[in-house]
Design a protein around this motif. Sequence first.
Motif, mmCIF file in Angstrom:
data_model
loop_
_atom_site.group_PDB
_atom_site.id
_atom_site.type_symbol
_atom_site.label_atom_id
_atom_site.label_comp_id
_atom_site.label_asym_id
_atom_site.label_seq_id
_atom_site.Cartn_x
_atom_site.Cartn_y
_atom_site.Cartn_z
ATOM 1 N N UNK A 35 9.079 3.095 -10.009
ATOM 2 C CA UNK A 35 8.170 4.241 -10.077
ATOM 3 C C UNK A 35 7.864 4.766 -8.671
ATOM 4 N N UNK A 36 7.575 3.839 -7.757
ATOM 5 C CA UNK A 36 7.241 4.236 -6.392
ATOM 6 C C UNK A 36 8.423 4.902 -5.695
ATOM 7 N N UNK A 37 9.623 4.369 -5.920
ATOM 8 C CA UNK A 37 10.830 4.968 -5.326
ATOM 9 C C UNK A 37 11.039 6.379 -5.859
ATOM 10 N N UNK A 38 10.795 6.584 -7.147
ATOM 11 C CA UNK A 38 10.919 7.913 -7.727
ATOM 12 C C UNK A 38 9.925 8.875 -7.080
ATOM 13 N N UNK A 39 8.715 8.414 -6.844
ATOM 14 C CA UNK A 39 7.727 9.261 -6.198
ATOM 15 C C UNK A 39 8.148 9.700 -4.813
ATOM 16 N N UNK A 40 8.717 8.791 -4.029
ATOM 17 C CA UNK A 40 9.188 9.148 -2.685
ATOM 18 C C UNK A 40 10.367 10.110 -2.769
ATOM 19 N N UNK A 41 11.243 9.903 -3.756
ATOM 20 C CA UNK A 41 12.370 10.830 -3.922
ATOM 21 C C UNK A 41 11.877 12.238 -4.243
ATOM 22 N N UNK A 42 10.845 12.345 -5.060
ATOM 23 C CA UNK A 42 10.289 13.664 -5.378
ATOM 24 C C UNK A 42 9.733 14.320 -4.118
ATOM 25 N N UNK A 43 9.065 13.543 -3.268
ATOM 26 C CA UNK A 43 8.554 14.090 -2.007
ATOM 27 C C UNK A 43 9.703 14.584 -1.134
ATOM 28 N N UNK A 44 10.776 13.822 -1.064
ATOM 29 C CA UNK A 44 11.930 14.244 -0.265
ATOM 30 C C UNK A 44 12.512 15.558 -0.776
ATOM 31 N N UNK A 45 12.626 15.676 -2.090
ATOM 32 C CA UNK A 45 13.140 16.910 -2.668
ATOM 33 C C UNK A 45 12.144 18.051 -2.458
ATOM 34 N N UNK A 46 10.844 17.733 -2.540
ATOM 35 C CA UNK A 46 9.818 18.752 -2.312
ATOM 36 C C UNK A 46 9.901 19.297 -0.888
ATOM 37 N N UNK A 47 10.149 18.450 0.075
ATOM 38 C CA UNK A 47 10.297 18.907 1.462
ATOM 39 C C UNK A 47 11.499 19.846 1.587
ATOM 40 N N UNK A 75 -2.335 11.371 -0.229
ATOM 41 C CA UNK A 75 -2.930 11.648 -1.534
ATOM 42 C C UNK A 75 -1.876 12.037 -2.562
ATOM 43 N N UNK A 76 -0.806 12.679 -2.105
ATOM 44 C CA UNK A 76 0.226 13.123 -3.029
ATOM 45 C C UNK A 76 0.878 12.003 -3.803
ATOM 46 N N UNK A 77 1.027 10.833 -3.187
ATOM 47 C CA UNK A 77 1.673 9.727 -3.896
ATOM 48 C C UNK A 77 0.855 9.280 -5.099
ATOM 49 N N UNK A 78 -0.478 9.407 -5.005
ATOM 50 C CA UNK A 78 -1.315 9.086 -6.161
ATOM 51 C C UNK A 78 -1.062 10.062 -7.308
ATOM 52 N N UNK A 79 -1.046 11.346 -6.991
ATOM 53 C CA UNK A 79 -0.812 12.352 -8.028
ATOM 54 C C UNK A 79 0.564 12.179 -8.656
ATOM 55 N N UNK A 80 1.561 11.912 -7.816
ATOM 56 C CA UNK A 80 2.919 11.732 -8.328
ATOM 57 C C UNK A 80 3.022 10.507 -9.213
ATOM 58 N N UNK A 81 2.402 9.409 -8.815
ATOM 59 C CA UNK A 81 2.482 8.210 -9.649
ATOM 60 C C UNK A 81 1.878 8.463 -11.022
ATOM 61 N N UNK A 82 0.789 9.207 -11.063
ATOM 62 C CA UNK A 82 0.156 9.479 -12.353
ATOM 63 C C UNK A 82 1.043 10.332 -13.250
ATOM 64 N N UNK A 97 0.830 -1.203 0.000
ATOM 65 C CA UNK A 97 0.000 0.000 0.000
ATOM 66 C C UNK A 97 0.866 1.255 0.000
ATOM 67 N N UNK A 98 0.252 2.345 -0.415
ATOM 68 C CA UNK A 98 0.944 3.630 -0.367
ATOM 69 C C UNK A 98 0.723 4.265 1.000
ATOM 70 N N UNK A 99 1.636 5.155 1.430
ATOM 71 C CA UNK A 99 2.953 5.389 0.835
ATOM 72 C C UNK A 99 3.844 4.172 1.063
ATOM 73 N N UNK A 100 4.564 3.775 0.051
ATOM 74 C CA UNK A 100 5.295 2.509 0.137
ATOM 75 C C UNK A 100 6.245 2.476 1.325
ATOM 76 N N UNK A 101 7.068 3.515 1.463
ATOM 77 C CA UNK A 101 8.023 3.605 2.575
ATOM 78 C C UNK A 101 8.202 5.080 2.936
ATOM 79 N N UNK A 102 8.781 5.307 4.097
ATOM 80 C CA UNK A 102 9.006 6.688 4.547
ATOM 81 C C UNK A 102 10.172 7.344 3.826
#
Length: 358
Positions: free
Chosen positions: A334-346, A181-188, A102-107
């Motif tokens: 794909x999921x790892x890329x999404x988490x990396x984008x969140x980290x950079x966004x923070x 919710x952000x992980x859904x938008x990022x995956x898309x 399930x999302x978010x896959x990992x912290x």
Amino acid sequence: MSSKPIRAAVLGVGFSATVFQIPFILGLPDQFKLHSILERRATKEQSKARDLYGHTGVKVVTTYDDVLQDPEVDLVVVSIRSPEHFAYTKAALEAGKHVILEKPVTATSADMRELTALAKSKQLVLAPYHNRRFDGDFRTVRALIKDGKLPDLIDFESRFDVLANWPMGLPGTGSGISYGLGTHLLDQVIALFGKPKSVTAMLINARGIGHPEVEDSFILHLRYVDSPVIVTLRSVMHSVMSKQVRFVARSLNASYVKYGLDVQADQLMQQSMKATDSGFGEEPKEKWGEYGRLVDGKQIFEKIPTHTGSYLDYYRNVGEAIRGVAQLEVTPEDAELGIRIIEVARQSSQEGRTIEFE
């Protein structure tokens, strides 16, 4: 693996398990079998899992070891609290089980890279549950782009706003709306555009509820190499609107605007439909998005039928990947890329600047 149904063990009987996982496992009896459910508080006298799914012959277990040590379990569906995702997924992979996570896959992206490497080393399928890649509205806008109906795309906005009072958790645990919710938008947008070249973001706790560093609102701007498109992702948890904006896509001479969410969750929860019912995933005409284009200097607008959404297709794809006859639609990379984008966004939000993405 044989042609027998893939035997799935689902962790938990919460919202994710009962709304977004088990109905689709049961909806594909030729591919999957609901083998067991982990319900820690179950007793011989009381069990939510037995009350809901006892008629299927499912086994109710109370410890994770019961799942890991069961040789009949082929697939573990990790649908528990996100801080436990990494440890539970790692244990399942080490036990030789395929995993839907399930999302978010990992912290952290580092954790996801470790899980991805472990799954590959054991030749196991690790499938992030980014089911909203199978939403009807996303399928529609994706098809419009693919079919050249939105050429020279310059502006793409995707929003997922709600009115909710969900608990926010603590920093560093995969908490906050960007991880939700952000992980859904990022995956898309990863499916549409791939890796960004830069990220500009603002993450805030607008309501002042919970830890101040755990956001309930965000806005992300993504830019790409060799493309003029600016991608804007937006989500808030305090949106009181009768019509929630979902997509706004603009090219130089065309546009697509869509309001409202995919209908599948509402059909399951509010209309008591089954995933296999006729009409499931089909959006009523009055909710279709509007496609506009410029023809000979005149603006022409028309309603575009929304593609049928199908979370069953997500499970079909995972089943085929486990059997080795298809590639995963949603990959762990794909999921790892999404988490990396969140980290950079923070980091972008904290430092108040645009950050180049590596």
